[in-house]
Design an enzyme around this catalytic site. Structure first.
Site, PDB file in Angstrom:
ATOM      1  N   GLU A 164     -27.840  -3.237 -14.971  1.00  0.00           N
ATOM      2  CA  GLU A 164     -27.306  -3.964 -13.817  1.00  0.00           C
ATOM      3  C   GLU A 164     -28.382  -4.402 -12.838  1.00  0.00           C
ATOM      4  O   GLU A 164     -28.356  -5.523 -12.331  1.00  0.00           O
ATOM      5  CB  GLU A 164     -26.239  -3.133 -13.087  1.00  0.00           C
ATOM      6  CG  GLU A 164     -24.892  -3.053 -13.805  1.00  0.00           C
ATOM      7  CD  GLU A 164     -24.846  -2.018 -14.921  1.00  0.00           C
ATOM      8  OE1 GLU A 164     -25.862  -1.321 -15.127  1.00  0.00           O
ATOM      9  OE2 GLU A 164     -23.803  -1.906 -15.595  1.00  0.00           O
ATOM     10  N   HIS A 204     -15.692   5.681 -11.273  1.00  0.00           N
ATOM     11  CA  HIS A 204     -15.247   4.350 -11.682  1.00  0.00           C
ATOM     12  C   HIS A 204     -14.192   3.756 -10.751  1.00  0.00           C
ATOM     13  O   HIS A 204     -13.518   2.801 -11.127  1.00  0.00           O
ATOM     14  CB  HIS A 204     -14.658   4.413 -13.109  1.00  0.00           C
ATOM     15  CG  HIS A 204     -15.693   4.512 -14.181  1.00  0.00           C
ATOM     16  ND1 HIS A 204     -16.633   5.508 -14.211  1.00  0.00           N
ATOM     17  CD2 HIS A 204     -15.942   3.726 -15.260  1.00  0.00           C
ATOM     18  CE1 HIS A 204     -17.411   5.339 -15.281  1.00  0.00           C
ATOM     19  NE2 HIS A 204     -17.002   4.263 -15.926  1.00  0.00           N
TER      20      HIS A 204
END
Ligand SMILES: Cc1ncc(C[n+]2csc(CCOP(=O)(O)OP(=O)(O)O)c2C)c(N)n1
Ligand SMILES: [Mg+2]
Lengths: 366, 325
Positions: free
Chosen positions: B60, B129
């Site tokens: 990322e 998450h």
């Protein structure tokens, strides 16, 4: 150069960097006399600019924050940036004065930026660590160690996407190589064969930590893990920097091949002006580099030997560089600071272009 | 009018903008061959080819930073984060670089990048998450933040985001991906920073956004039927820029406010709203501003309990009754 620190006076020291033949490399042999003098002049201009900024910082207290000087490393930025074609781009870290001058930025707005003036290259909003000039393909000036490296890969991605034959030179220090984002960048560059040349300016130290105390293994050789080309060169010899970088830049432009190049260099000053520089290296070490490997000195000797420069020309270039630095100081002194209203300009493109604004609602809060 | 899902609405926005502008490119993990972890980008590779729809490694910081660098050169990358929760590993790129480059360059550079992906709890995937970082993102001047609640809004806002010259962060919701709604065939854009009154009412204003809009609409039905309370629902749609005027107009009408958000309460979007409402509409308020947020703890896994940690219609009804007391 002036009598006191004159390069001609320093000449008594034995240069340990002998001409390794790089002067005969095509990229150097093809240089005109004038072009060689310009390269020399740029290095002198960088040095005089920074010495002058240091005085303004210390004696004048005119400059705030950090000031990371590039003194000793000039041949790296000048050598690399002198090879730039119109679709080549540069991005670097916070030790960025040399690169900014090497890509052709005017020293007046550069000094004014250090002064925090509205006439600075970033309008007084970036400071020493954040010089930018997109019109010269110079994308900063970045303060977070390693943070600029993914951006450099993005420049290469953009070049390739647009089908241009260019390369993105992405500079970082020897300390930056241990950042995760740098390794992610290596992988992306190699995976997608992006035209980026990662340049590790290895000046031996990341702040007060020597290379041996921070990095396992060889720095550029890490490229092998990514099946990338790599090289190492002496950064005290401008000809060698150019000869080495030329090869990798060509591969990037013409074949879209990424590479990592470690350029061995040395900084004479502390990490920043705040570093008393008395804990991690010896005076002798610094003196030894200054005496035997100074990039300006080394190149001057070569040009004198080639009959390109003589003492009078050296003197003149030095005087002009000092004058230029003084002029940049006068310009900065005379310039206004940004206003309090300026604080909230240049935050959003839309806020700065109200006639083209498409969004509604509040962009700023109090 | 055609009825499509929230997922399809996002996909259609991407496809239309890819078609319209050759500089638009979609990058992210599993966006191409795999058709998207949540199938948002399904079919785009086939339609636009591998130059425009690009699978990235799990990297990322690397690929978001790369997209940002490309955006400085005029590319318009739309980067997918599989979950916004993973923004933390790219934090430096997102909030040091995207948010600051324009400023530090004195306005010489702009970064037309969009970062999109789901940011929600409620799917029993645990604390790592389930982050909702819109407050963290919006805390950074220089960026724009969108949280759409319906297919119509999702499409119109994403198209505007892609055309925007500032970095825009677009936060979706995995639970809404299958929700259906009317979306016109003809092209339309929704400007950023324009709130939408999703339900009109007279007794209480609920200010909310994202999936909490859907919960609030359900709660409002029940409040109407069972408690004879008329609720107005203001969907912010966009956190920054913020349409506070629509909020204030509603407050001037109902004189009571309940903020509902899927955020941890401390320094949340709701905190900012409450501050602005009290300062700009103090005289309009008949009662203190109320707020319903996520119960202040990391996201719990236990499925039935997670439902109670998040705002839900029952919790909203209870909070609304308190706000009306
Ligand atoms: C992420 C991050 N960590 C730490 C710092 C503080 N810091 C600034 S420069 C520096 C040393 C970096 O050394 P190197 O990469 O070798 O570059 P050089 O200063 O030698 O040019 C450190 C630790 C920072 N700016 N960013
Ligand atoms: Mg170093």
């Amino acid at each position: 150069m002036s009598k006191k620190t004159s390069a001609t006076a320093e000449k008594k020291g034995e240069p340990s960097v002998k001409d390794a033949g790089h002067g005969r490399a095509p990229v150097n042999a093809s240089l005109s006399r004038e072009a060689k003098i310009e390269l020399y002049r740029q290095m002198v201009r960088i040095r005089r600019f920074e010495e002058r900024s240091l005085r303004a910082y210390q004696a004048g207290k005119k400059i705030g924050g950090f000031l990371h000087l590039y003194i000793g490393q000039e041949a790296v930025a000048v050598g690399c940036c002198s090879l730039m074609g119109k679709d080549d781009h540069v991005i670097t870290a916070y030790r960025d004065h040399g690169h900014a001058i090497a890509v052709g930025m005017d020293t007046k707005p550069l000094m004014a930026e250090l002064y925090g003036k509205a006439t600075g290259c970033s309008k007084g909003k970036g400071g020493s660590m954040h010089y930018f000039d997109p019109s010269r393909n110079f994308w900063g000036g970045h303060g977070i160690v390693g943070g600029q490296v993914p951006l450099g890969v993005g420049l290469a991605y953009g070049i390739k996407y647009k089908g241009l034959k260019g390369a993105a030179m992405t500079f970082m220090g020897d300390g930056a190589v241990n950042q995760g984002a740098v390794h992610e960048s290596y992988n992306l560059a190699a995976l997608w064969q992006l035209p980026v040349v990662f340049v590790i300016e290895n000046n031996g130290y990341s702040m007060g930590t020597s290379q041996e105390r921070s990095s396992a293994g060889d720095l550029a050789k890490r490229a092998e893990g990514y099946h990338m080309a790599w090289g190492v060169c002496d950064g005290h010899d401008l000809y060698e920097v150019r000869a080495t970088m030329d090869k990798f830049l060509r591969a990037a432009r013409e074949e879209s091949k990424p590479a990592i190049v470690e350029i061995r260099t040395y900084r004479y000053r502390g990490h920043s002006v705040a570093d008393p520089d008395n804990t991690y290296r010896t005076r002798t070490e610094i003196e030894e580099y200054r005496r035997t490997k100074d990039p300006i000195q080394v190149f001057q000797e070569k040009l004198v030997a080639e009959g390109v420069l003589d003492e009078a020309a050296v003197e003149k270039i030095d005087t002009e560089a000092r004058t230029e630095a003084d002029v940049s100081i006068d310009f900065s002194e005379a310039s206004p600071f940004p206003t309090v209203e300026d604080i909230q300009k240049d935050v959003y493109w839309e806020a700065d272009n109200p006639s083209e604004r498409k969004s509604q609602g509040r962009l700023f809060f109090d | 009018m055609p009825v499509i899902t929230y997922r399809e609405a996002i996909r259609h926005a991407l496809a239309e903008e890819l078609q319209r502008d050759a500089n638009v490119v979609v990058l992210g993990e599993e966006v191409a061959q795999f058709n998207g972890a949540y199938k948002v980008t399904e079919g785009l590779l086939e339609k636009f080819g591998p130059k425009r729809i690009v699978d990235t490694p799990i990297s990322e910081a690397g690929f978001i930073g790369m997209g940002l660098g490309a955006s400085m050169l005029g590319i318009r990358p739309v980067m997918e984060l599989m979950f916004w929760s993973f923004y933390s590993v790219a934090f430096d790129q997102i909030l040091n670089n995207a948010a600051n480059v324009r400023y530090m360059s004195g306005g010489q550079i702009n970064c037309p990048i969009v970062i999109r992906g789901p940011a929600n709890g409620g799917t029993n995937v645990g604390a790592t998450h389930s982050h909702t970082p819109e407050n963290v993102l919006a805390n950074h001047p220089g960026v724009k933040v969108i949280v759409p609640s319906t297919p119509y809004d999702a499409k119109g806002l994403l198209k505007s985001a892609i055309r925007d010259n500032d970095p825009v962060f677009y936060l979706e919701n995995t639970i809404l991906y299958g929700d259906k709604g009317e979306v016109p065939e003809a092209e339309y854009l929704i400007p950023l920073g324009l709130a939408d009154v999703k339900r009109t009412g007279t007794d209480l204003t609920i200010v909310t956004y994202g999936r909490c809009v859907i919960h609030s609409l359900k709660a409002a039905e029940i409040l109407e039927k069972e408690h004879d309370v008329s609720v107005e629902i203001v969907d912010l749609r966009c956190i920054r820029p913020l349409d506070i005027d629509t909020v204030l107009a509603s407050v001037a009408k109902t004189h009571r406010v309940l903020i509902v958000e899927e955020q941890k309460p401390f320094a949340s979007v709701g905190s900012q709203l409450a501050f602005m409402i009290q300062r700009e509409a103090f005289d309009e308020l008949d009662a203190p501003i109320h707020r319903l947020a996520t119960v202040d703890a990391p996201a719990i896994y236990s499925p039935p309990v997670e439902t109670e940690q998040l705002p839900n219609p029952q919790r909203i009804i209870k909070a609304a009754i308190e706000a009306l007391a």
